[in-house]
Motif scaffolding. Structure first.
Motif, PDB file in Angstrom:
ATOM      1  N   GLU A  54      13.811   7.821  21.795  1.00 19.80           N
ATOM      2  CA  GLU A  54      12.848   8.926  21.740  1.00 19.80           C
ATOM      3  C   GLU A  54      13.539  10.282  21.690  1.00 19.80           C
ATOM      4  OE1 GLU A  54      11.232   9.151  26.205  1.00 19.80           O
ATOM      5  OE2 GLU A  54      11.766   7.130  25.549  1.00 19.80           O
ATOM      6  N   TYR A  55      14.812  10.329  22.114  1.00 21.77           N
ATOM      7  CA  TYR A  55      15.553  11.590  22.089  1.00 21.77           C
ATOM      8  C   TYR A  55      16.279  11.825  20.764  1.00 21.77           C
ATOM      9  CZ  TYR A  55      14.712  12.014  27.084  1.00 21.77           C
ATOM     10  OH  TYR A  55      14.113  12.147  28.323  1.00 21.77           O
ATOM     11  N   GLU A  56      16.327  10.832  19.900  1.00 20.02           N
ATOM     12  CA  GLU A  56      17.003  11.018  18.622  1.00 20.02           C
ATOM     13  C   GLU A  56      16.299  12.095  17.799  1.00 20.02           C
ATOM     14  OE1 GLU A  56      17.415   7.353  16.504  1.00 20.02           O
ATOM     15  OE2 GLU A  56      18.324   6.317  18.204  1.00 20.02           O
ATOM     16  N   THR A  57      17.099  12.942  17.178  1.00 23.16           N
ATOM     17  CA  THR A  57      16.529  14.047  16.390  1.00 23.16           C
ATOM     18  C   THR A  57      16.592  13.785  14.891  1.00 23.16           C
ATOM     19  OG1 THR A  57      18.676  15.159  16.487  1.00 23.16           O
ATOM     20  CG2 THR A  57      17.044  15.768  18.159  1.00 23.16           C
ATOM     21  N   ILE A 101      21.612  11.229  26.721  1.00 26.90           N
ATOM     22  CA  ILE A 101      20.718  12.011  25.861  1.00 26.90           C
ATOM     23  C   ILE A 101      21.546  12.735  24.802  1.00 26.90           C
ATOM     24  CG2 ILE A 101      19.124  13.974  25.781  1.00 26.90           C
ATOM     25  CD1 ILE A 101      18.144  13.153  28.558  1.00 26.90           C
ATOM     26  N   ASN A 102      22.682  13.280  25.212  1.00 26.28           N
ATOM     27  CA  ASN A 102      23.566  13.950  24.256  1.00 26.28           C
ATOM     28  C   ASN A 102      23.996  13.005  23.141  1.00 26.28           C
ATOM     29  OD1 ASN A 102      23.487  16.392  25.634  1.00 26.28           O
ATOM     30  ND2 ASN A 102      25.387  16.032  26.735  1.00 26.28           N
ATOM     31  N   GLN A 158      21.971  13.125  31.139  1.00 27.15           N
ATOM     32  CA  GLN A 158      22.232  14.000  30.001  1.00 27.15           C
ATOM     33  C   GLN A 158      23.392  13.501  29.159  1.00 27.15           C
ATOM     34  OE1 GLN A 158      20.135  16.577  29.305  1.00 27.15           O
ATOM     35  NE2 GLN A 158      21.239  16.643  27.337  1.00 27.15           N
ATOM     36  N   SER A 198      22.356  10.438  21.989  1.00 27.31           N
ATOM     37  CA  SER A 198      21.212  10.197  21.111  1.00 27.31           C
ATOM     38  C   SER A 198      20.895  11.397  20.237  1.00 27.31           C
ATOM     39  CB  SER A 198      19.981   9.821  21.953  1.00 27.31           C
ATOM     40  OG  SER A 198      20.194   8.599  22.656  1.00 27.31           O
ATOM     41  N   GLN A 199      21.216  12.585  20.720  1.00 26.58           N
ATOM     42  CA  GLN A 199      20.934  13.802  19.975  1.00 26.58           C
ATOM     43  C   GLN A 199      22.129  14.283  19.151  1.00 26.58           C
ATOM     44  OE1 GLN A 199      19.493  16.537  22.998  1.00 26.58           O
ATOM     45  NE2 GLN A 199      17.408  15.766  22.799  1.00 26.58           N
ATOM     46  N   ARG A 219      18.085   6.294  24.857  1.00 31.25           N
ATOM     47  CA  ARG A 219      16.652   6.210  24.549  1.00 31.25           C
ATOM     48  C   ARG A 219      16.376   6.870  23.205  1.00 31.25           C
ATOM     49  NH1 ARG A 219      13.924   6.803  30.624  1.00 31.25           N
ATOM     50  NH2 ARG A 219      15.563   5.560  31.644  1.00 31.25           N
TER      51      ARG A 219
END
Length: 523
Positions: A364-367, A258-259, A255, A261-262, A362
């Protein structure tokens, strides 16, 4: 990223007309120190300009280079790069990226010097002035840390450039550069704000200074200074971060990334990040390439393109146990490929170790959309809390031996890596009991590789431990003997490493104009 947009503030050129009366009037649109540093807002803009040099539009700093081609180690190799390239450690003092790294760091230093020389000018709240001064002091010191860590002794420039005719400086010793770094950072510690005053972590705060000081002291204790008394200082500063209560481990390792990337902040785990903004498709030129330069292979722009150019070595993959959740997050277990005209996730087989790519960030997690092929707004973490715990364990071991405090710090990181509660002893994942000082250090060295994989730390660690040359030489032998024939070229970077690669060459652009500087050995 979001809240801290780092802007380059270029000095505006004056407009000269043909009228005598105009020439007799002081131009108002020509920016100089005398007419610029007049308000708190001016100081803030100037400070943003110092932070900006940690990004660099050419990709030589944290937008790309400092975690990729400027940090070649035994953890990764570049796909299909075989000869005549810095990515396989075949370059000389004329190498463009090394030269740009040097120039960008000194640009940051010069901007910090100029700000420090003018920070007292505006009428403003003194607490806020001190914070600006503290951040500028720290950033100047951090640029010097990057330089001395990569080049050895460098010119120690503590005043801003006033003229192209300013006198050149000879190289300061490594010891003297570190003395200035410590002086600036310790003063900054007393001036900057606490992270609890922010909702983001792109600003230098008290625990960021303390965490980086722990890193600086550990580096001083190792090669090339070997000032082993600094282990106690590293322990003191790691303990300061821990005792602050401001930080903790994110219970979910994946996470953290992921954070990033987001575009979400995690102030508990991530103590200081380099803020990226946008994707270079608009007017803002402050994007990076985290997860692109070092991303999992994907040909689809909508998912998030990456050529998957960086591949982990088998050595890196095999450092992890299968139950270590960090392995299949840091090292992607799949790629995206076009199958029958459709972009599809394709899992690697157990024997496809060299085929794999980095999976930490990754796309794919970009918003944010649309997604650019070459740039994104994903922040880069300069220092995380897990790094502080591992520094604590290392320094504790060096000062007091492998005691309970050293084991606790190390095991907290390991337990999180296996998805276990960090404060509950677990014999299945905890470090073996009864290790002596050297065995504990060896175990910790591998743990740092596992935890901080592909975050630009491995080369730095191997250098300060005095292991870089031997690890690269043994890697060349391993890959040549065991890699699939199609990946034997992965040994080329390691084969090209010699004793001269313990530092970068002083760039030819500097040597040519500054005759007081002597080149590093064998360059």
């Amino acid at each position: 990223m979001k809240k801290r947009i780092l802007i380059i503030f270029l000095l505006a050129a004056g407009f000269f007309g043909g009228c005598k009366s105009f020439l007799e009037t002081e131009p108002e649109d020509f920016v100089t120190p005398d007419n610029y540093y007049n308000t708190e807002a001016d100081l803030r803009r100037a400070l943003n300009g110092v932070y900006n040099r940690l990004i660099d539009n050419f990709g030589r700093m944290y937008s790309r280079g400092l975690y990729s081609y400027l940090a070649i180690s035994d953890e990764f190799f570049y796909k299909n790069i075989t000869i005549n390239n810095i990515k396989v450690m075949e370059f000389d003092a004329g190498q463009l990226d090394v030269g740009r790294f040097w120039e960008t760091a000194y640009q940051g230093i010069d901007r910090a010097n100029l700000l420090l020389e003018n920070v007292q000018r505006p009428k403003m709240d003194e607490t806020r002035r001190s914070m600006i001064r503290g951040e500028a002091l720290f950033l100047r010191a951090y640029f010097y840390f990057l330089l001395v860590d990569n080049f050895g002794g460098v010119p120690l420039k503590l005043v801003s450039t006033k003229s192209p005719n300013d006198a050149y400086l000879a190289r300061a010793t490594v010891k003297d550069v570190y003395a200035q770094i410590v002086k600036d950072m310790r003063e900054a510690e007393t001036l900057v704000s606490d992270i609890s005053n922010y909702s983001y972590n792109e600003t230098v705060t008290k625990t960021a200074v303390q965490a980086i000081l722990a890193r600086v002291y550990l580096t001083m204790a190792g090669e090339p200074l070997k000032d082993t008394e600094r282990y106690a200082d590293a322990l003191e500063y790691a303990d300061k971060v821990i005792a602050s209560g401001r930080h903790s481990l994110n219970p979910d390792y994946k996470q953290i990334f992921i954070n990033h990337s987001q575009d979400k902040y995690d102030l508990q785990e991530c103590i200081w990040e380099i803020g990226m903004f946008g994707n270079q498709l608009g007017s803002a030129q402050l994007a990076g390439a985290v997860g692109i330069e070092n991303g999992l292979e994907c040909p689809d722009d909508k998912i998030g393109y990456s050529g998957g150019g960086i591949h982990p070595t088998a050595r890196m993959f095999e450092m992890y146990e299968a139950a270590d959740l960090r392995r299949d997050w840091a090292i992607a277990p799949y790629k995206y490929a076009v199958v029958s005209g459709v972009t599809t996730k394709v899992n690697y087989t157990p024997v496809q170790i060299y085929d794999r790519t980095i999976g930490k960030w990754r796309r794919e997690y970009e918003t944010a959309t649309p997604k650019s092929r070459s740039y994104n707004s994903t922040n880069f973490p300069v220092i995380r809390y897990s790094d502080v715990l591992l520094m604590k364990a290392e320094a504790e071991n060096q000062v007091n031996g492998p005691n309970g405090e050293a084991y606790k710090a190390l095991n907290n990181v390991r337990r999180r890596g296996y998805g276990k509660p960090v404060d509950a002893p677990d014999a299945t994942v905890d470090a073996p009991e009864g290790l002596d000082k050297l065995s504990f250090l060896a175990f910790l060295q591998d743990e740092r590789a596992r935890e901080l994989a592909f975050e630009g730390m491995r080369k730095h660690d191997l250098l300060r431990w005095g292991l870089y040359l031997s690890k690269m030489q043994s890697l060349a032998t391993e890959i040549t003997a065991t890699a699939p024939s199609g990946f034997r070229y992965a040994a080329n970077a390691a084969k090209n490493v010699t004793a001269r690669n313990l530092v970068f060459p002083i760039p030819n652009t500097e040597i040519t104009v500054n005759h007081l500087i002597k080149q590093n050995p064998n360059w």
